[in-house]
Design an enzyme around this catalytic site. Structure first.
Site, mmCIF file in Angstrom:
data_model
loop_
_atom_site.group_PDB
_atom_site.id
_atom_site.type_symbol
_atom_site.label_atom_id
_atom_site.label_comp_id
_atom_site.label_asym_id
_atom_site.label_seq_id
_atom_site.Cartn_x
_atom_site.Cartn_y
_atom_site.Cartn_z
ATOM 1 N N GLY A 226 22.936 38.972 -70.473
ATOM 2 C CA GLY A 226 21.864 38.030 -70.784
ATOM 3 C C GLY A 226 22.353 36.627 -71.093
ATOM 4 O O GLY A 226 21.538 35.720 -71.271
ATOM 5 N N GLU A 269 28.084 42.819 -71.220
ATOM 6 C CA GLU A 269 27.864 43.106 -69.800
ATOM 7 C C GLU A 269 27.249 41.907 -69.066
ATOM 8 O O GLU A 269 26.153 42.011 -68.516
ATOM 9 C CB GLU A 269 26.837 44.244 -69.739
ATOM 10 C CG GLU A 269 27.181 45.437 -68.936
ATOM 11 C CD GLU A 269 26.191 46.548 -69.261
ATOM 12 O OE1 GLU A 269 26.660 47.617 -69.690
ATOM 13 O OE2 GLU A 269 24.972 46.354 -69.138
ATOM 14 N N ARG A 308 14.827 33.357 -56.343
ATOM 15 C CA ARG A 308 14.520 33.116 -57.758
ATOM 16 C C ARG A 308 13.298 32.213 -57.979
ATOM 17 O O ARG A 308 12.460 32.519 -58.819
ATOM 18 C CB ARG A 308 15.750 32.571 -58.500
ATOM 19 C CG ARG A 308 16.968 33.502 -58.425
ATOM 20 C CD ARG A 308 18.094 33.118 -59.365
ATOM 21 N NE ARG A 308 17.707 33.362 -60.734
ATOM 22 C CZ ARG A 308 17.400 32.437 -61.613
ATOM 23 N NH1 ARG A 308 17.482 31.171 -61.277
ATOM 24 N NH2 ARG A 308 17.030 32.756 -62.822
ATOM 25 N N CYS A 342 7.247 31.993 -43.568
ATOM 26 C CA CYS A 342 5.820 31.892 -43.290
ATOM 27 C C CYS A 342 4.980 32.363 -44.473
ATOM 28 O O CYS A 342 4.248 33.346 -44.378
ATOM 29 C CB CYS A 342 5.543 32.734 -42.052
ATOM 30 S SG CYS A 342 3.936 32.390 -41.377
ATOM 31 N N GLU A 343 5.154 31.712 -45.613
ATOM 32 C CA GLU A 343 4.336 32.006 -46.795
ATOM 33 C C GLU A 343 4.183 30.725 -47.601
ATOM 34 O O GLU A 343 5.149 29.960 -47.746
ATOM 35 C CB GLU A 343 4.999 33.072 -47.685
ATOM 36 C CG GLU A 343 4.964 34.447 -47.083
ATOM 37 C CD GLU A 343 5.121 35.579 -48.106
ATOM 38 O OE1 GLU A 343 4.732 35.389 -49.271
ATOM 39 O OE2 GLU A 343 5.634 36.635 -47.702
HETATM 40 N N1 LLP Z 1 23.281 44.926 -67.850
HETATM 41 C C1 LLP Z 1 22.151 45.496 -67.381
HETATM 42 C C2 LLP Z 1 21.894 46.895 -67.666
HETATM 43 C C3 LLP Z 1 21.247 44.730 -66.610
HETATM 44 O O1 LLP Z 1 20.136 45.291 -66.158
HETATM 45 C C4 LLP Z 1 21.535 43.373 -66.336
HETATM 46 C C5 LLP Z 1 20.609 42.548 -65.549
HETATM 47 C C6 LLP Z 1 22.730 42.837 -66.847
HETATM 48 C C7 LLP Z 1 23.578 43.641 -67.603
HETATM 49 C C8 LLP Z 1 23.153 41.411 -66.599
HETATM 50 O O2 LLP Z 1 22.245 40.493 -67.063
HETATM 51 P P1 LLP Z 1 22.600 38.936 -67.021
HETATM 52 O O3 LLP Z 1 23.852 38.721 -67.833
HETATM 53 O O4 LLP Z 1 22.799 38.569 -65.607
HETATM 54 O O5 LLP Z 1 21.398 38.280 -67.597
HETATM 55 N N2 LLP Z 1 17.257 38.575 -60.903
HETATM 56 C C9 LLP Z 1 17.036 37.976 -62.198
HETATM 57 C C10 LLP Z 1 17.874 38.604 -63.282
HETATM 58 C C11 LLP Z 1 17.692 40.112 -63.378
HETATM 59 C C12 LLP Z 1 18.636 40.762 -64.345
HETATM 60 C C13 LLP Z 1 18.549 42.251 -64.292
HETATM 61 N N3 LLP Z 1 19.467 42.935 -65.146
HETATM 62 C C14 LLP Z 1 17.287 36.465 -62.088
HETATM 63 O O6 LLP Z 1 17.570 35.979 -60.998
HETATM 64 O O7 LLP Z 1 17.134 35.741 -63.076
#
Ligand code: LLP
Length: 414
Positions: A226, A269, A308, A342-343
């Site tokens: 996150g 993570e 995104r 095309c959207e």
């Molecule tokens: N761990 C788990 C179990 C997750 O589901 C995720 C992301 C992460 C770690 C890593 O999260 P991060 O550090 O990247 O925030 N497609 C979306 C983000 C979806 C994240 C899904 N899970 C975007 O483009 O903002």
């Protein structure tokens, strides 16, 4: 030009030559930035019991994953496909953590056959795993009851999401584990994607530690990802203060470890943080027009290339590239930058002040290294772009070729 942008890697490449050679649009990554951002995470806390797993859903290019491994990160996987790629990138089973959600027994078996630890996030999946792997090891993903994220679609904890086991089911989970002789060796969570203020993360750390205290003999506690990056760079958006976060995180972990009294490990993570800023998309302007009151800049960066904005209304800084330099103009005319899909929702940026753009101009979409290519598709039967890496020695390396028309036929039996 914002001074932060002066050092941007897009100023160190020949965009025109690259587009000529590899086609437009094109994903460009910078090795130096990638390694720096990985090190920010790996060095967050200086303890041997603190580890970082890379969440490769953000970027799963094999060549970048090799760099991630070299720099000392482990990895989490969300699917057998991600496990497959991690193995190809040289990760050992002990370095891979399968954090799955609603998967079949066959998918669990894929991880078990490779000796990869699985985290389940429901009692239902715990039963499934117990049946196929009695007396095995397991981790449990909890939902601490509150989440955080840049959009409701990426908040992954709290009372309104599908993820995790709620805290009041700890005893039920233990009973199921006991029934199958499963050893609960770790617990994990992920509260959501993109925070720039550490507070909700620290709160969730406390919540997960409270849950951890109810288990004996845990080997690790994993707090999820996150960690955000500042997408609004031209608006002075501040970076996540990692030093302040580390200063608050360390005492919580040290104190808990001491009380817990075993060789407990802690992990985070991150997915977005290592990759986002090391990647940009180069694209080409093909049309300029005014429809009623809106001036549209028509480019080849459709939502098949970067999802995104259409999915989450996400903001990415966009620059023009002129004479090999990035150019922005906060006082420029406001335009709406769109793609070729095309959207109507195929909008990269709305009402964005830009330097004057005309047909043939090159644009750069910044901070696209995470959830860019991994979410790209062949929608409208468009070819996914090539990916190139600007290496530390300044060379350009093709790290994935552009799709071909033959790729569009790959799944058919003739
Ligand atoms: N761990 C788990 C179990 C997750 O589901 C995720 C992301 C992460 C770690 C890593 O999260 P991060 O550090 O990247 O925030 N497609 C979306 C983000 C979806 C994240 C899904 N899970 C975007 O483009 O903002």
């Amino acid at each position: 030009m914002n001074h932060l942008m002066e050092n941007h890697f897009l100023n160190r490449i020949d965009a025109e030559a690259l587009l000529k050679e590899y086609g437009s649009p094109l994903y460009v990554y910078d090795e130096k930035t990638l390694r720096e951002r990985i090190r920010d995470m790996v060095n967050l806390l200086p303890y041997p019991w603190f580890g970082v797993s890379c969440s490769i859903k953000a970027n799963s290019n094999l060549h970048l994953l090799k760099i991630v491994r070299e720099e000392g990160m482990d990895a989490d996987a969300m699917s057998p496909g991600e496990i497959f790629l991690l193995e190809k990138a040289g990760f050992e089973p002990s370095q891979i953590f399968y954090v799955c959600n609603n998967v079949s027994a066959e998918e669990m078996q894929y991880a078990l056959d490779r000796n990869i630890l699985i985290s389940v996030d429901s009692l239902s999946q715990l039963e499934t795993l117990g049946r196929i792997n009695p007396d095995g090891r397991v981790a449990l993903r909890f939902n601490p009851g509150s989440g955080a994220g840049h959009h409701e679609k990426v908040v992954t904890a709290g009372k309104k999401t599908k993820f995790g086991i709620q805290e009041d089911l700890v005893e039920d989970a233990k009973a199921i584990a006991k029934k199958y002789g499963l050893r609960i060796v770790g617990i994990n969570q992920h509260i959501g994607s993109l925070f720039l203020d550490g507070k909700p993360y620290l709160e969730s750390v406390k919540a997960l530690l409270r849950i951890a205290a109810r288990f004996e003999n845990l080997e690790f506690v994993d707090f999820g990802g996150g960690f955000g990056i500042p997408y609004r760079k031209f608006h002075g958006e501040q970076r996540l203060d990692l030093k302040a976060l580390a200063e608050q995180l360390a005492p919580l972990l040290l104190e808990f470890r001491e009380k817990y009294g075993s060789d407990l490990k802690f992990r985070i993570e991150p997915g977005r943080y290592p990759f986002a800023e090391c990647g940009a998309i180069l694209g080409t302007v093909h049309a300029v027009k005014t429809n009623y009151d809106t001036k549209y800049i028509g480019t080849d960066v459709g939502f098949n290339v970067l999802m995104r904005p259409i999915l989450y209304d996400s903001y990415h800084e966009i620059v023009a590239i002129r004479g090999g330099r990035m150019v922005s103009d906060p006082d420029g005319e406001k335009v709406t930058i769109v793609g070729n899909i095309c959207e109507t929702g195929d909008i990269l940026a709305k009402d964005r002040p830009m330097p004057e753009l005309k047909e043939g101009d090159i644009i750069g979409v910044l901070d696209a290294g995470s959830y860019g290519y991994t979410m790209a598709s062949n929608y409208n039967q468009r070819l996914r772009p090539a990916e190139v890496l600007l290496t530390q020695s300044g060379d350009i390396r093709l790290i994935r070729r552009r799709d071909t028309f033959e790729d569009l036929l790959a799944g058919y039996n003739f």
